[in-house]
Design a protein around this motif. Sequence first.
Motif, PDB file in Angstrom:
ATOM      1  N   GLY A  31      18.754  -3.580  -0.193  1.00  0.00           N
ATOM      2  CA  GLY A  31      18.503  -2.182   0.127  1.00  0.00           C
ATOM      3  C   GLY A  31      17.157  -1.711  -0.386  1.00  0.00           C
ATOM      4  N   PHE A  32      16.813  -2.167  -1.578  1.00  0.00           N
ATOM      5  CA  PHE A  32      15.523  -1.786  -2.170  1.00  0.00           C
ATOM      6  C   PHE A  32      14.369  -2.315  -1.326  1.00  0.00           C
ATOM      7  N   GLN A  33      14.426  -3.582  -0.958  1.00  0.00           N
ATOM      8  CA  GLN A  33      13.343  -4.186  -0.179  1.00  0.00           C
ATOM      9  C   GLN A  33      13.221  -3.557   1.208  1.00  0.00           C
ATOM     10  N   LEU A  34      14.367  -3.245   1.817  1.00  0.00           N
ATOM     11  CA  LEU A  34      14.346  -2.611   3.135  1.00  0.00           C
ATOM     12  C   LEU A  34      13.668  -1.251   3.064  1.00  0.00           C
ATOM     13  N   ASN A  35      14.048  -0.471   2.052  1.00  0.00           N
ATOM     14  CA  ASN A  35      13.453   0.854   1.895  1.00  0.00           C
ATOM     15  C   ASN A  35      11.950   0.763   1.648  1.00  0.00           C
ATOM     16  N   LYS A  36      11.544  -0.198   0.819  1.00  0.00           N
ATOM     17  CA  LYS A  36      10.119  -0.386   0.517  1.00  0.00           C
ATOM     18  C   LYS A  36       9.342  -0.754   1.779  1.00  0.00           C
ATOM     19  N   GLN A  37       9.899  -1.641   2.588  1.00  0.00           N
ATOM     20  CA  GLN A  37       9.213  -2.078   3.802  1.00  0.00           C
ATOM     21  C   GLN A  37       9.098  -0.945   4.821  1.00  0.00           C
ATOM     22  N   LEU A  38      10.074  -0.060   4.849  1.00  0.00           N
ATOM     23  CA  LEU A  38      10.005   1.081   5.760  1.00  0.00           C
ATOM     24  C   LEU A  38       8.803   1.967   5.438  1.00  0.00           C
ATOM     25  N   TYR A  39       8.504   2.103   4.152  1.00  0.00           N
ATOM     26  CA  TYR A  39       7.324   2.883   3.753  1.00  0.00           C
ATOM     27  C   TYR A  39       6.040   2.109   4.015  1.00  0.00           C
ATOM     28  N   LEU A  40       6.035   0.818   3.690  1.00  0.00           N
ATOM     29  CA  LEU A  40       4.824   0.017   3.865  1.00  0.00           C
ATOM     30  C   LEU A  40       4.458  -0.130   5.341  1.00  0.00           C
ATOM     31  N   SER A  41       5.461  -0.134   6.206  1.00  0.00           N
ATOM     32  CA  SER A  41       5.207  -0.292   7.634  1.00  0.00           C
ATOM     33  C   SER A  41       4.838   1.015   8.328  1.00  0.00           C
ATOM     34  N   LYS A  44       8.444   5.194   7.458  1.00  0.00           N
ATOM     35  CA  LYS A  44       8.713   6.348   6.599  1.00  0.00           C
ATOM     36  C   LYS A  44       7.380   6.898   6.102  1.00  0.00           C
ATOM     37  N   LYS A  45       7.291   8.208   5.999  1.00  0.00           N
ATOM     38  CA  LYS A  45       6.034   8.859   5.662  1.00  0.00           C
ATOM     39  C   LYS A  45       5.691   8.708   4.180  1.00  0.00           C
ATOM     40  N   VAL A  46       4.431   8.372   3.909  1.00  0.00           N
ATOM     41  CA  VAL A  46       3.910   8.284   2.542  1.00  0.00           C
ATOM     42  C   VAL A  46       2.932   9.431   2.325  1.00  0.00           C
ATOM     43  N   TYR A  47       3.139  10.173   1.245  1.00  0.00           N
ATOM     44  CA  TYR A  47       2.268  11.311   0.950  1.00  0.00           C
ATOM     45  C   TYR A  47       1.045  10.863   0.170  1.00  0.00           C
ATOM     46  N   GLN A  48      -0.137  11.216   0.682  1.00  0.00           N
ATOM     47  CA  GLN A  48      -1.404  10.913   0.016  1.00  0.00           C
ATOM     48  C   GLN A  48      -1.931  12.206  -0.593  1.00  0.00           C
ATOM     49  N   ALA A  49      -1.925  12.315  -1.908  1.00  0.00           N
ATOM     50  CA  ALA A  49      -2.383  13.533  -2.579  1.00  0.00           C
ATOM     51  C   ALA A  49      -3.896  13.673  -2.430  1.00  0.00           C
ATOM     52  N   ASP A 151       6.970   8.331 -14.522  1.00  0.00           N
ATOM     53  CA  ASP A 151       7.929   7.535 -13.773  1.00  0.00           C
ATOM     54  C   ASP A 151       7.614   7.638 -12.278  1.00  0.00           C
ATOM     55  N   GLY A 152       8.502   7.196 -11.441  1.00  0.00           N
ATOM     56  CA  GLY A 152       8.226   7.207 -10.004  1.00  0.00           C
ATOM     57  C   GLY A 152       7.596   5.920  -9.511  1.00  0.00           C
ATOM     58  N   LEU A 153       7.677   4.851 -10.306  1.00  0.00           N
ATOM     59  CA  LEU A 153       7.085   3.581  -9.885  1.00  0.00           C
ATOM     60  C   LEU A 153       7.712   3.093  -8.584  1.00  0.00           C
ATOM     61  N   GLN A 154       9.023   3.340  -8.442  1.00  0.00           N
ATOM     62  CA  GLN A 154       9.731   2.902  -7.233  1.00  0.00           C
ATOM     63  C   GLN A 154       9.822   4.012  -6.175  1.00  0.00           C
ATOM     64  N   HIS A 155       9.084   5.096  -6.372  1.00  0.00           N
ATOM     65  CA  HIS A 155       9.105   6.204  -5.411  1.00  0.00           C
ATOM     66  C   HIS A 155       8.012   5.957  -4.373  1.00  0.00           C
ATOM     67  N   TRP A 156       8.345   5.171  -3.346  1.00  0.00           N
ATOM     68  CA  TRP A 156       7.338   4.708  -2.395  1.00  0.00           C
ATOM     69  C   TRP A 156       6.812   5.817  -1.492  1.00  0.00           C
ATOM     70  N   ALA A 157       7.469   6.964  -1.488  1.00  0.00           N
ATOM     71  CA  ALA A 157       6.990   8.081  -0.668  1.00  0.00           C
ATOM     72  C   ALA A 157       5.702   8.686  -1.216  1.00  0.00           C
ATOM     73  N   LEU A 158       5.335   8.313  -2.438  1.00  0.00           N
ATOM     74  CA  LEU A 158       4.117   8.827  -3.070  1.00  0.00           C
ATOM     75  C   LEU A 158       3.071   7.720  -3.161  1.00  0.00           C
ATOM     76  N   ALA A 159       1.937   7.914  -2.475  1.00  0.00           N
ATOM     77  CA  ALA A 159       0.825   6.967  -2.606  1.00  0.00           C
ATOM     78  C   ALA A 159       0.210   7.110  -3.985  1.00  0.00           C
ATOM     79  N   ARG A 160      -0.256   5.998  -4.528  1.00  0.00           N
ATOM     80  CA  ARG A 160      -0.883   6.035  -5.849  1.00  0.00           C
ATOM     81  C   ARG A 160      -2.075   5.090  -5.877  1.00  0.00           C
TER      82      ARG A 160
END
Length: 339
Positions: A31-41, A44-49, A151-160
Amino acid sequence: MGLAQRIQEAWNKQSQWLVLLRPLSCLYGCGFQLNKQLYLSGLKKVYQAPVPVMVIGNITVGGSGKTPLLIQLVKYLQQHQVRVGVISRGYGGTGPFPALVLPDSPANVVGDEPCLIVQNTHVPMAVGSNRQQAIELLLKHHQLDLIISDDGLQHWALARQLEWIVLDNNRGLGNQKLLPEGFLREPVSRLQKSTVIEHSAQPTSKMHMHLQVGEPYLLNTNSDDLPAFDLKQKFHVVVGIGYPKRFYDSLNSIGVTNIQAHEFADHYAYELSDLQFEDAAPIITTEKDAVKIKKLLQQHAAQLQREIWVLPVEAVLSTACYTTLEHQLQQLNIHITKV
């Protein structure tokens, strides 16, 4: 003892029965890898501050020394004229979110760690599970050069742009298994992709930190005749952090050994009854717990007559940490002002 604490104890002991949880760990990993790939692909939307973001986190469940590290970095950046702000999920707080954190913000509203961070640094800070909303609220009120995500290392919705991972060598990686068989949020290979800060009194790498114990101070200071700290007396140790053993080690390092431990879950919301014991021995606790206990003390001073001591700790970073930070910030066009 609740289920969460039983599993935590099993992790620390690397109990054999944890293998029974392996199917759940496989499900978690998939589940973790699937969610991560959805953001990387991009599905799912990634927010760029609009300003660079630095994430300070860990790949383990429980305390690693992340908050003291963040506090020390914020102080260093403030001293060198970098306009830094902090965001956090505000775990344990009731909201409403997003919310700005002020020095007098209640811990039950914004979370205990945000209160501790702001009380120590007065840094601009916003909390909320939606990191984009927290950043937008922060930037609405402050002009910033850099935002640090607590924290938020696994929060892929946030670009860093930067990631620092704290690895506590005292606790290690346990059985190196993913949740819930082990206490890893991500595989060990994740450490190869970020800046790793080794938390150890006897480090093996240049990038390291340790916690330096400060002078205990009294939380209830209403009396004009303040008692002296007697390290030989008995203490009730009240602790609600991710890895309580670290606090016991800190107490032992200053000679406090006559203790009765009262452990609570991380981010625990204390009640008056949690601090009432049969004898009159004083309480000693962490700064993180103190931000919540202080409110109880204000509300129930008559019922909390016993001394409540707080043992502060401060992160001490190696020179390489500051050198690396300066270099990484220069890459982002953020320059450290020499003082």
